[in-house]
Design a protein around this motif. Sequence first.
Motif, PDB file in Angstrom:
ATOM      1  N   ARG A  40       0.855  -1.238   0.047  1.00 49.18           N
ATOM      2  CA  ARG A  40      -0.031  -0.066  -0.113  1.00 49.18           C
ATOM      3  C   ARG A  40       1.006   1.278   0.014  1.00 49.18           C
ATOM      4  O   ARG A  40       1.967   1.222   0.691  1.00 49.18           O
ATOM      5  CB  ARG A  40      -0.826   0.132   1.318  1.00 49.18           C
ATOM      6  CG  ARG A  40      -1.877  -1.268   1.277  1.00 49.18           C
ATOM      7  CD  ARG A  40      -2.704  -1.046   2.654  1.00 49.18           C
ATOM      8  NE  ARG A  40      -1.969  -0.848   3.956  1.00 49.18           N
ATOM      9  CZ  ARG A  40      -2.459  -0.649   5.018  1.00 49.18           C
ATOM     10  NH1 ARG A  40      -3.844  -0.613   5.123  1.00 49.18           N
ATOM     11  NH2 ARG A  40      -1.682  -0.618   6.086  1.00 49.18           N
ATOM     12  N   LEU A  41       0.385   2.377  -0.463  1.00 44.67           N
ATOM     13  CA  LEU A  41       1.163   3.739  -0.520  1.00 44.67           C
ATOM     14  C   LEU A  41       1.163   4.031   0.873  1.00 44.67           C
ATOM     15  O   LEU A  41       2.491   4.543   1.110  1.00 44.67           O
ATOM     16  CB  LEU A  41       0.352   4.760  -1.475  1.00 44.67           C
ATOM     17  CG  LEU A  41       0.232   4.554  -3.015  1.00 44.67           C
ATOM     18  CD1 LEU A  41      -0.280   5.727  -3.593  1.00 44.67           C
ATOM     19  CD2 LEU A  41       1.804   4.482  -3.449  1.00 44.67           C
TER      20      LEU A  41
ATOM     21  N   SER B 237       2.061  11.331 -12.123  1.00 38.34           N
ATOM     22  CA  SER B 237       1.205  10.240 -11.721  1.00 38.34           C
ATOM     23  C   SER B 237       1.364   9.643 -10.325  1.00 38.34           C
ATOM     24  O   SER B 237       0.549   9.544  -9.422  1.00 38.34           O
ATOM     25  CB  SER B 237       1.337   9.087 -12.760  1.00 38.34           C
ATOM     26  OG  SER B 237       1.026   9.370 -14.007  1.00 38.34           O
ATOM     27  N   ILE B 238       2.477   9.663  -9.925  1.00 37.99           N
ATOM     28  CA  ILE B 238       3.093   9.408  -8.505  1.00 37.99           C
ATOM     29  C   ILE B 238       2.566  10.272  -7.578  1.00 37.99           C
ATOM     30  O   ILE B 238       1.977   9.925  -6.510  1.00 37.99           O
ATOM     31  CB  ILE B 238       4.721   8.979  -8.428  1.00 37.99           C
ATOM     32  CG1 ILE B 238       4.949   8.069  -9.364  1.00 37.99           C
ATOM     33  CG2 ILE B 238       5.000   8.986  -7.044  1.00 37.99           C
ATOM     34  CD1 ILE B 238       6.646   7.698  -9.546  1.00 37.99           C
ATOM     35  N   ASP B 239       2.922  11.745  -7.844  1.00 31.50           N
ATOM     36  CA  ASP B 239       2.290  12.534  -6.996  1.00 31.50           C
ATOM     37  C   ASP B 239       0.860  12.854  -6.858  1.00 31.50           C
ATOM     38  O   ASP B 239       0.342  12.654  -5.622  1.00 31.50           O
ATOM     39  CB  ASP B 239       2.925  14.078  -7.535  1.00 31.50           C
ATOM     40  CG  ASP B 239       4.435  14.052  -7.177  1.00 31.50           C
ATOM     41  OD1 ASP B 239       4.914  13.307  -6.806  1.00 31.50           O
ATOM     42  OD2 ASP B 239       4.834  14.961  -8.034  1.00 31.50           O
ATOM     43  N   MET B 240       0.166  12.673  -8.247  1.00 28.56           N
ATOM     44  CA  MET B 240      -1.254  12.376  -7.748  1.00 28.56           C
ATOM     45  C   MET B 240      -1.778  11.295  -7.016  1.00 28.56           C
ATOM     46  O   MET B 240      -2.984  11.563  -6.535  1.00 28.56           O
ATOM     47  CB  MET B 240      -1.945  12.481  -9.353  1.00 28.56           C
ATOM     48  CG  MET B 240      -3.378  12.408  -9.455  1.00 28.56           C
ATOM     49  SD  MET B 240      -4.196  13.888  -8.372  1.00 28.56           S
ATOM     50  CE  MET B 240      -3.200  15.260  -9.965  1.00 28.56           C
ATOM     51  N   ALA B 241      -1.286  10.053  -7.009  1.00 26.37           N
ATOM     52  CA  ALA B 241      -1.578   8.829  -6.611  1.00 26.37           C
ATOM     53  C   ALA B 241      -1.640   9.319  -4.570  1.00 26.37           C
ATOM     54  O   ALA B 241      -2.318   8.853  -4.082  1.00 26.37           O
ATOM     55  CB  ALA B 241      -0.782   7.754  -6.998  1.00 26.37           C
ATOM     56  N   PHE B 242      -0.551   9.903  -4.474  1.00 24.82           N
ATOM     57  CA  PHE B 242      -0.322  10.259  -2.872  1.00 24.82           C
ATOM     58  C   PHE B 242      -1.227  11.307  -2.662  1.00 24.82           C
ATOM     59  O   PHE B 242      -1.674  11.202  -1.503  1.00 24.82           O
ATOM     60  CB  PHE B 242       1.150  10.489  -2.744  1.00 24.82           C
ATOM     61  CG  PHE B 242       2.396   9.495  -2.682  1.00 24.82           C
ATOM     62  CD1 PHE B 242       2.225   8.805  -1.337  1.00 24.82           C
ATOM     63  CD2 PHE B 242       2.885   9.130  -3.618  1.00 24.82           C
ATOM     64  CE1 PHE B 242       3.138   7.857  -1.057  1.00 24.82           C
ATOM     65  CE2 PHE B 242       3.699   8.094  -3.322  1.00 24.82           C
ATOM     66  CZ  PHE B 242       3.912   7.231  -2.138  1.00 24.82           C
TER      67      PHE B 242
ATOM     68  N   GLU C 230       1.945  12.289   1.979  1.00 24.42           N
ATOM     69  CA  GLU C 230       3.045  12.998   1.661  1.00 24.42           C
ATOM     70  C   GLU C 230       4.008  12.272   1.222  1.00 24.42           C
ATOM     71  O   GLU C 230       4.770  11.778   2.366  1.00 24.42           O
ATOM     72  CB  GLU C 230       3.282  14.161   2.582  1.00 24.42           C
ATOM     73  CG  GLU C 230       4.463  15.108   2.240  1.00 24.42           C
ATOM     74  CD  GLU C 230       4.220  16.341   1.057  1.00 24.42           C
ATOM     75  OE1 GLU C 230       4.870  16.636   0.483  1.00 24.42           O
ATOM     76  OE2 GLU C 230       2.944  16.415   1.152  1.00 24.42           O
ATOM     77  N   PRO C 231       4.657  12.005   0.153  1.00 26.80           N
ATOM     78  CA  PRO C 231       5.764  10.926  -0.096  1.00 26.80           C
ATOM     79  C   PRO C 231       7.060  11.853   0.476  1.00 26.80           C
ATOM     80  O   PRO C 231       7.136  12.715   0.168  1.00 26.80           O
ATOM     81  CB  PRO C 231       5.763  10.773  -1.706  1.00 26.80           C
ATOM     82  CG  PRO C 231       5.212  11.938  -1.935  1.00 26.80           C
ATOM     83  CD  PRO C 231       3.950  12.374  -1.137  1.00 26.80           C
TER      84      PRO C 231
ATOM     85  N   ILE D 226      -1.607   2.309  -9.542  1.00 28.74           N
ATOM     86  CA  ILE D 226      -1.182   3.668 -10.548  1.00 28.74           C
ATOM     87  C   ILE D 226      -1.310   3.138 -11.872  1.00 28.74           C
ATOM     88  O   ILE D 226      -0.592   2.065 -12.284  1.00 28.74           O
ATOM     89  CB  ILE D 226       0.173   4.443 -10.109  1.00 28.74           C
ATOM     90  CG1 ILE D 226       0.054   4.752  -8.429  1.00 28.74           C
ATOM     91  CG2 ILE D 226       0.128   5.573 -10.954  1.00 28.74           C
ATOM     92  CD1 ILE D 226       1.248   5.184  -7.985  1.00 28.74           C
ATOM     93  N   HIS D 227      -2.131   3.665 -12.890  1.00 24.09           N
ATOM     94  CA  HIS D 227      -2.165   3.198 -14.154  1.00 24.09           C
ATOM     95  C   HIS D 227      -2.091   4.728 -14.988  1.00 24.09           C
ATOM     96  O   HIS D 227      -2.317   5.883 -14.456  1.00 24.09           O
ATOM     97  CB  HIS D 227      -3.421   2.763 -14.563  1.00 24.09           C
ATOM     98  CG  HIS D 227      -3.813   1.459 -14.132  1.00 24.09           C
ATOM     99  ND1 HIS D 227      -4.347   1.384 -12.816  1.00 24.09           N
ATOM    100  CD2 HIS D 227      -3.526   0.276 -14.285  1.00 24.09           C
ATOM    101  CE1 HIS D 227      -4.659  -0.274 -12.472  1.00 24.09           C
ATOM    102  NE2 HIS D 227      -4.042  -0.651 -13.524  1.00 24.09           N
ATOM    103  N   GLU D 228      -1.574   4.448 -16.074  1.00 29.11           N
ATOM    104  CA  GLU D 228      -1.312   5.319 -17.203  1.00 29.11           C
ATOM    105  C   GLU D 228      -1.633   5.223 -18.606  1.00 29.11           C
ATOM    106  O   GLU D 228      -1.129   3.873 -18.832  1.00 29.11           O
ATOM    107  CB  GLU D 228      -0.016   6.261 -17.097  1.00 29.11           C
ATOM    108  CG  GLU D 228      -0.223   7.406 -15.909  1.00 29.11           C
ATOM    109  CD  GLU D 228      -1.216   8.404 -16.024  1.00 29.11           C
ATOM    110  OE1 GLU D 228      -1.610   8.751 -17.236  1.00 29.11           O
ATOM    111  OE2 GLU D 228      -1.560   9.047 -15.066  1.00 29.11           O
TER     112      GLU D 228
END
Length: 312
Positions: free
Chosen positions: A185-186, A206-211, A217-218, A267-269
């Motif tokens: 999990r994130l 995409s990574i930032d949006m998922a968090f 906060e990653p 996470i998908h793109e």
Amino acid sequence: MDIRRLQAFVKIIDLGSISRAADLLNIAQPALSQQLATLESTFKKKLVIRSKSGVTPTAAGSDLYRHAQTLIKQLDRAMVEINLGSGPLVGKVSVGLSPYSAGSTLSVELLRLVREQLPGITLHLTESFDDIYSELVMTGRLDMAVIHGVGPMKGVVFTPLMKEEFFLLAPEALELPCSDTGAVRLQDIVDIPLLVPPSHNFVRKSIDMAFLRKQLEPRIAAEIEALLTLKDAIVDGLGCTILPWSVASRIVVPGKSKIWPLHNPTIHEVVSLCVPEMIPETEASLAVRELLIGLAKAMASSRNWPGTQPSL
């Protein structure tokens, strides 16, 4: 309109300098400046802004640059077609491949197929973090590009090729809590240092949006664009990264690093083929495009690429 003036103008914009363009074209700088002045007089518009660091195009200059690229390409293609008649497909086809997408994985196979099936075509392949491929396609500097995203965007057309799922690539020794299916999990990696592309990169967005969607906060430890450096940093235990399988599988080191699926959320793109909207495609570029689409479809339907599936 003298085509040589347009060719000189394109070279000035490409190099960002009148003096460097003059040296490359073997033209005296005053003569090249006069050609630029003639173009500005013809169009009754200022085309470039001069500064100590060089020249940059105005809005009118950018428009002329785009149209000039189209005209020059059409003239070059006409010369080739007329000289060779109905012979085999020839010419140069330029393809941009996003380094952090499945596109970069397809490059060698695309080169092999072009050499086998279209030997008269010179394939120009490029992978760059610095260039915005959609702009290069729009202006005619690239014939096509494989990038993340689906548009829409004025001046280019997107054809979805596949959907990629992102995975966590971590040091083998790192112990992570995971589900029954082995997914992470994130929220369980927020305190782990992440090694990611810069903020303008589509994978990073995409990574930032998922968090953000999970209100997390990653911990960004470093921004890395070199895959070999990223591979070594993970092996040395300096952090983890999040990448599509097509990229993560290229830099994983058995026994030293490991790929983990992500969930909650996944996470998908979408990976798309980007081609110009206004610039006519040649038979050569169309042939390469068909090969590239075929390779992408085969990759998306293959079980060898976890998390990769055909785009609807």
